[in-house]
Design a protein around this motif. Structure first.
Motif, short mmCIF file in Angstrom:
data_model
loop_
_atom_site.label_atom_id
_atom_site.label_comp_id
_atom_site.label_asym_id
_atom_site.label_seq_id
_atom_site.Cartn_x
_atom_site.Cartn_y
_atom_site.Cartn_z
N LEU A 132 0.62 -1.82 -0.10
CA LEU A 132 -0.32 0.01 0.22
C LEU A 132 1.10 1.72 0.13
CD1 LEU A 132 -2.80 -0.87 2.52
CD2 LEU A 132 -2.47 -1.07 0.65
N GLU A 133 2.16 1.17 0.88
CA GLU A 133 2.52 2.47 0.71
C GLU A 133 3.24 2.52 -0.51
OE1 GLU A 133 5.75 1.66 3.64
OE2 GLU A 133 4.64 2.80 5.27
N GLN A 134 4.24 1.62 -1.63
CA GLN A 134 4.13 1.40 -2.34
C GLN A 134 3.25 2.19 -3.33
OE1 GLN A 134 7.37 1.32 -2.87
NE2 GLN A 134 7.48 1.45 -0.68
N LYS A 135 2.18 1.49 -3.26
CA LYS A 135 1.45 2.53 -4.15
C LYS A 135 0.92 4.41 -3.58
CE LYS A 135 0.96 -0.35 -7.66
NZ LYS A 135 0.53 -0.53 -8.62
N GLY A 136 1.12 4.67 -2.62
CA GLY A 136 0.71 6.10 -1.99
C GLY A 136 -0.46 5.70 -1.06
N VAL A 137 -1.12 5.26 -0.78
CA VAL A 137 -2.46 4.13 -0.24
C VAL A 137 -2.28 5.05 0.87
CG1 VAL A 137 -4.08 3.04 0.62
CG2 VAL A 137 -3.62 2.86 -1.97
N THR A 138 -3.61 5.93 1.30
CA THR A 138 -3.78 6.16 2.56
C THR A 138 -4.81 5.48 3.12
OG1 THR A 138 -4.62 8.52 1.32
CG2 THR A 138 -2.33 8.90 2.30
N HIS A 139 -6.29 5.35 2.07
CA HIS A 139 -7.63 5.91 1.95
C HIS A 139 -7.83 3.94 1.77
CE1 HIS A 139 -7.88 9.64 2.65
NE2 HIS A 139 -9.14 9.52 2.66
N VAL A 140 -8.28 3.12 3.20
CA VAL A 140 -8.95 1.89 2.33
C VAL A 140 -10.05 1.89 3.00
CG1 VAL A 140 -6.08 0.65 2.97
CG2 VAL A 140 -7.93 0.76 5.40
N ILE A 141 -10.97 0.51 2.42
CA ILE A 141 -12.03 0.14 2.11
C ILE A 141 -11.53 -1.51 1.98
CG2 ILE A 141 -14.43 0.05 1.04
CD1 ILE A 141 -13.50 2.49 -0.67
N VAL A 142 -12.82 -1.67 2.95
CA VAL A 142 -11.95 -2.82 3.40
C VAL A 142 -13.50 -3.95 4.05
CG1 VAL A 142 -10.96 -4.92 5.83
CG2 VAL A 142 -10.33 -2.65 5.68
N VAL A 143 -13.60 -5.44 2.76
CA VAL A 143 -14.58 -6.05 2.55
C VAL A 143 -14.19 -7.27 2.62
CG1 VAL A 143 -15.73 -3.84 1.52
CG2 VAL A 143 -14.61 -5.81 0.00
N GLY A 144 -15.10 -8.39 3.11
CA GLY A 144 -15.09 -9.76 3.02
C GLY A 144 -15.31 -10.26 3.81
N LEU A 145 -14.59 -11.27 4.28
CA LEU A 145 -14.73 -12.35 5.62
C LEU A 145 -13.84 -12.51 6.36
CD1 LEU A 145 -17.79 -13.75 4.26
CD2 LEU A 145 -16.72 -13.72 2.54
N LEU A 146 -14.12 -12.76 7.35
CA LEU A 146 -16.08 -12.38 8.77
C LEU A 146 -15.62 -11.71 9.18
CD1 LEU A 146 -16.19 -15.91 10.17
CD2 LEU A 146 -17.26 -15.22 8.45
N ALA A 147 -16.49 -10.60 9.02
CA ALA A 147 -16.98 -9.15 9.70
C ALA A 147 -16.41 -9.28 11.59
CB ALA A 147 -18.22 -8.93 10.44
N ASN A 148 -15.91 -10.11 12.04
CA ASN A 148 -16.04 -10.05 13.50
C ASN A 148 -14.32 -10.16 13.91
OD1 ASN A 148 -17.22 -12.46 13.38
ND2 ASN A 148 -16.68 -12.51 15.12
N THR A 149 -13.87 -10.95 13.00
CA THR A 149 -12.69 -11.35 13.03
C THR A 149 -11.72 -10.77 11.70
OG1 THR A 149 -13.04 -13.39 11.25
CG2 THR A 149 -13.54 -13.78 13.60
N CYS A 150 -11.24 -11.51 10.49
CA CYS A 150 -10.36 -10.93 9.98
C CYS A 150 -10.61 -9.62 9.58
CB CYS A 150 -10.20 -11.59 8.63
SG CYS A 150 -9.42 -12.95 8.85
N ILE A 151 -11.44 -9.29 8.95
CA ILE A 151 -12.49 -7.65 8.82
C ILE A 151 -11.69 -6.82 9.85
CG2 ILE A 151 -13.96 -6.05 7.75
CD1 ILE A 151 -13.03 -8.17 5.78
N GLU A 152 -12.10 -7.23 10.82
CA GLU A 152 -11.93 -6.04 11.92
C GLU A 152 -10.44 -5.78 12.67
OE1 GLU A 152 -13.02 -5.95 16.96
OE2 GLU A 152 -14.38 -6.74 15.95
#
Length: 216
Positions: A132-152
């Motif tokens: 992400l740093e190499q792409k200059g990313v500052t904002h992330v939208i996090v989706v997928g599985l599971l809501a209360n484990t890997c997403i959180e």
């Protein structure tokens, strides 16, 4: 909801664990998430969001869980409860159908694929932050599985690293309503900068891009 914009060149969609075992009929874990997934329209929302971010010229990053291989975790001093379950059921097995990408959410040319995470955070012991740093990313939208484990866990870690974090409440699922409630109503507001629906997230994206121009 406060107005939010996503800079085209500084935003990434983090698609966490888009495996057949999670998202496809016949997947090993799919029956446990199916009631919530059907209720929120998970697959349709993931498809729509995936298409919208690509049309907007936003970077897509696949954030995959470790694919089980024989011997994984067996000699660890203290594998966590999820890792013990993976040892038993061999979910996301490397080289098997369950450990392959859901066909609608498989990586496409230009996507980044982070190193596989062993626990729940896509950042811990991987190269995700570096990518992400190499792409200059500052904002992330996090989706997928599971809501209360890997997403959180991934989203919390992103906040700790200084990223602007968005959760999308109907582009994820969990094993129960209580888990979804905890993820989005109790825990999410303590670290996420924005918690949106798929429709709201798509509306906030920059207009479809036909060039590499940066939108400020």
């Amino acid at each position: 909801m406060s107005q939010i914009t996503y800079p085209r060149e500084r935003t990434a969609l983090l698609l966490v664990d888009p495996y057949n075992d999670f998202l496809s009929e016949g997947g090993m874990v799919f029956p446990r998430i199916k009631p919530i997934a059907d209720e929120v329209g998970l697959l349709d929302n993931l498809r729509q969001l995936d298409g919208a971010v690509r049309a907007a010229g936003i970077q897509v990053v696949i954030v995959p869980h470790r694919r089980w291989e024989p011997g994984d975790y067996e000699d660890w001093d203290h594998p966590n409860p999820t890792q013990r379950l993976i040892m038993q059921r061999h979910s996301f097995a490397r080289g098997e159908w369950g450990g392959e990408w859901h066909p609608d959410l498989a990586p496409k040319p230009g996507d980044l694929i982070a190193q596989e995470h062993w626990g729940q955070s896509g950042f811990a012991n991987t190269n995700l932050d570096f990518l992400l740093e190499q792409k200059g990313v500052t904002h992330v939208i996090v989706v997928g599985l599971l809501a209360n484990t890997c997403i959180e866990s991934t989203a919390r870690f992103a906040m700790e690293l200084g990223y602007h974090v968005t959760l999308v409440r109907d582009a994820t699922a969990a094993f129960s309503h209580d888990m979804m409630h905890a993820a989005h109503e109790l825990n999410g507001p303590t670290y996420a900068h924005s918690i949106l629906t798929t429709k709201e997230a798509i509306a906030a994206l920059p207009a479809a891009s036909h060039s590499k121009e940066t939108v400020k």
